[in-house]
Design an enzyme around this catalytic site. Structure first.
Site, mmCIF file in Angstrom:
data_model
loop_
_atom_site.group_PDB
_atom_site.id
_atom_site.type_symbol
_atom_site.label_atom_id
_atom_site.label_comp_id
_atom_site.label_asym_id
_atom_site.label_seq_id
_atom_site.Cartn_x
_atom_site.Cartn_y
_atom_site.Cartn_z
ATOM 1 N N GLU A 1 0.909 -1.514 0.121
ATOM 2 C CA GLU A 1 0.184 -0.087 0.500
ATOM 3 C C GLU A 1 0.970 1.305 0.294
ATOM 4 O O GLU A 1 2.064 1.466 0.731
ATOM 5 C CB GLU A 1 -0.717 0.226 1.562
ATOM 6 C CG GLU A 1 -2.058 1.971 1.741
ATOM 7 C CD GLU A 1 -2.853 1.135 2.328
ATOM 8 O OE1 GLU A 1 -3.924 2.018 2.693
ATOM 9 O OE2 GLU A 1 -3.178 -0.190 2.837
ATOM 10 N N LYS B 1 -7.112 -0.099 11.393
ATOM 11 C CA LYS B 1 -6.960 -0.712 9.546
ATOM 12 C C LYS B 1 -5.026 0.015 9.894
ATOM 13 O O LYS B 1 -4.508 -0.920 9.443
ATOM 14 C CB LYS B 1 -8.021 -0.770 8.896
ATOM 15 C CG LYS B 1 -7.463 -1.609 7.219
ATOM 16 C CD LYS B 1 -6.642 -0.147 7.054
ATOM 17 C CE LYS B 1 -6.038 -0.769 5.505
ATOM 18 N NZ LYS B 1 -5.487 -0.036 4.326
ATOM 19 N N ASP C 1 3.735 -14.647 11.562
ATOM 20 C CA ASP C 1 1.932 -15.111 10.905
ATOM 21 C C ASP C 1 1.129 -13.785 11.232
ATOM 22 O O ASP C 1 0.009 -14.042 12.353
ATOM 23 C CB ASP C 1 1.215 -16.283 11.725
ATOM 24 C CG ASP C 1 -0.077 -16.796 11.465
ATOM 25 O OD1 ASP C 1 -0.445 -15.550 10.767
ATOM 26 O OD2 ASP C 1 -0.484 -17.765 11.333
ATOM 27 N N HIS D 1 -1.798 10.934 0.188
ATOM 28 C CA HIS D 1 -2.432 9.801 -0.151
ATOM 29 C C HIS D 1 -1.627 9.549 -1.433
ATOM 30 O O HIS D 1 -1.188 8.836 -1.841
ATOM 31 C CB HIS D 1 -3.382 9.025 0.457
ATOM 32 C CG HIS D 1 -3.214 7.223 -0.095
ATOM 33 N ND1 HIS D 1 -2.872 6.309 0.715
ATOM 34 C CD2 HIS D 1 -3.784 7.100 -0.615
ATOM 35 C CE1 HIS D 1 -3.402 5.593 -0.043
ATOM 36 N NE2 HIS D 1 -3.701 5.632 -1.079
#
Length: 457
Positions: free
Chosen positions: A104, A299, A315, A412
């Site tokens: 991202e 998130k 993991d 962004h």
């Protein structure tokens, strides 16, 4: 026909066939080449392009490619993610450059910016609060609970002794089984009970160790029940449902924080630190009380956490599941970070459960994981917990700072500009001109498309 895109210049056509023609027996027994050829013949019309795509991602080092092939089953190629670094992290007075594997845009830039911001204000502080991990044997027992309690007390020492061979090495290093409890869950499901065990696995994530202990618990528990004189025949027939570790680890907890005087928040983009601190705190409070916001808020935290977890061979699915469960531990999904503005001090912190390992699994196999571990100064599991928590906190600080000042899209989309240019197959010359153009113009997909059109006309 449908189109399968890799980028605008590389595509192959997907065949549409009936369901039966897409099934195969014995696929796992085929060689890698045979698996690939079956896929190509079954699904693609432009077989040469599809084959080239698959093979172009193979590693030229045959030994390294074989290592990757053997990580999982039915491997046909490699799927790459960029590995980047975020420098200038000061954690407990030690400098780190943090590796991050993520696709991202702007995540690493944001983390780096937050690291530099706090570098000048004392850096990050982090501490491990606890390191217990959980495993459970789930079983069905039809009988008197008092008898089951008596049996458990009788058999508990044997549960420890029968796992001695499994725990010997771990105990020698200071870990092992901490405790085993009997838990009555029959109010939720008739006749359902648990052996709830806690473990210390030190620098190993410990999944295989815990599961091996649990399976031995189950075997001992069931066999000893058959011999227990206090049970009637029905009570002796304990049925083991499953034995498995839990990825919910609320007692494997780490805290990371930043703090400074409110006036010290002042910077080029924070001209009024008091107003910024109050607005920042309001943004955190909204995430604490509003689930819709909390999910997106967390998130963003996971952008930082997952990227480091993945780069260090841990993991990330287990980490994600455990952290999101922890975020809902009070009955409502809420923010993982918290903020206070009191007595002239701005404080921002995170408490998060992290079951991580620095030995075993991919940490001993994947060359880039080893590379990342060296970059992180060969951390212990506790060290890595602190680093990962800091990465999550830094990511959240950067996001909230943008949201409460300039807005999230400006930074962004500028980071996303290169992805858009690559979608349009911009030449190097076009990229130079367009990057310069969007230094002073808002980046949107349509705006980039329009400027490329103008250039090419």
């Amino acid at each position: 026909m449908h189109t399968f895109y890799t980028n605008p210049s590389i595509f192959v056509f997907l065949k549409i066939k009936n369901n039966m023609s897409n099934t195969i027996s014995g696929f796992s027994k085929l060689s890698k080449t045979e698996k690939i050829e079956w896929i190509l013949e079954t699904y693609f019309t432009d077989i040469d392009k599809a084959r080239h795509l698959v093979q172009s991602y193979w590693n030229s080092d045959e030994k390294l490619q074989k290592l990757h092939d053997e990580f999982i089953e039915n491997t046909i190629t490699n799927y790459y993610l960029p590995l980047g670094v975020a420098p200038n992290f000061l954690i407990n007075d030690t400098y780190y450059t943090i590796p991050m594997a993520i696709e991202e845009s702007s995540v690493i830039a944001a983390a780096s910016k937050a690291a530099k911001f706090w570098l000048e204000r004392g850096g990050f502080k982090a501490e491990v609060l606890s390191t217990e991990k959980i495993g459970q044997v789930h079983f069905i027992y039809k009988g008197d609970f008092e008898k089951l309690t008596a049996f458990f007390e009788h058999v508990k020492p044997k549960l420890f002794s029968d796992t001695a061979a499994i725990t010997k090495s771990m105990k020698r290093r200071g870990g092992g089984i901490l405790d085993i409890e009997l838990r009555n869950k029959s109010k939720h499901l008739p006749n359902y009970y648990q052996l709830h065990a806690t473990f210390e696995t030190l620098d190993a994530m410990g999944a295989n160790f815990i599961n091996s202990c649990l399976e031995q618990f189950a075997m001992t528990f069931k066999n000893e029940a058959l011999k227990f004189e206090g049970f009637n025949p029905e009570e002796k027939a304990i049925s083991i449902v499953m034995s498995i570790l839990s990825n919910y680890v609320p007692q494997c907890l780490v805290r990371a924080e930043v703090s400074c005087k409110i006036e010290d928040l002042k910077s080029k983009d924070i001209p009024n630190p008091e107003a910024f601190a109050q607005k920042f705190k309001q943004a955190v409070t909204i995430a604490e009380i509003e689930t819709y916001r909390a999910v997106t808020h967390n998130k963003g935290i996971m952008n930082g956490i997952d990227a480091v977890v993945l780069a260090t061979g841990n993991d990330f699915r287990a980490v994600e599941a455990g952290i999101h469960a922890y975020a809902a531990k009070e009955g409502q999904y809420s923010s993982l970070t918290h903020c206070t503005v009191e007595h002239g001090i701005f404080k921002f912190w995170i408490e998060v459960p992290l079951a991580l390992g620095t030995v075993g699994g991919l940490t001993n196999l994947h060359p880039l994981v080893k590379f990342s571990m060296v970059m992180l100064r060969e951390p212990t599991a506790k060290d890595l917990m602190k680093i990962v928590a800091v990465a999550g906190l830094a990511q959240n600080f950067a996001a909230l700072k943008s949201l409460t000042t300039t807005g999230i899209q400006e930074g962004h989309m500028k980071m996303h500009l290169m992805n858009i240019l690559n979608q349009f197959e911009a030449t190097e010359g076009e990229k130079v001109k367009l990057i310069d153009h969007f230094k002073t113009n808002v980046v949107t997909h349509s705006a980039v498309a329009e400027e490329i059109k103008k250039l090419r006309q």
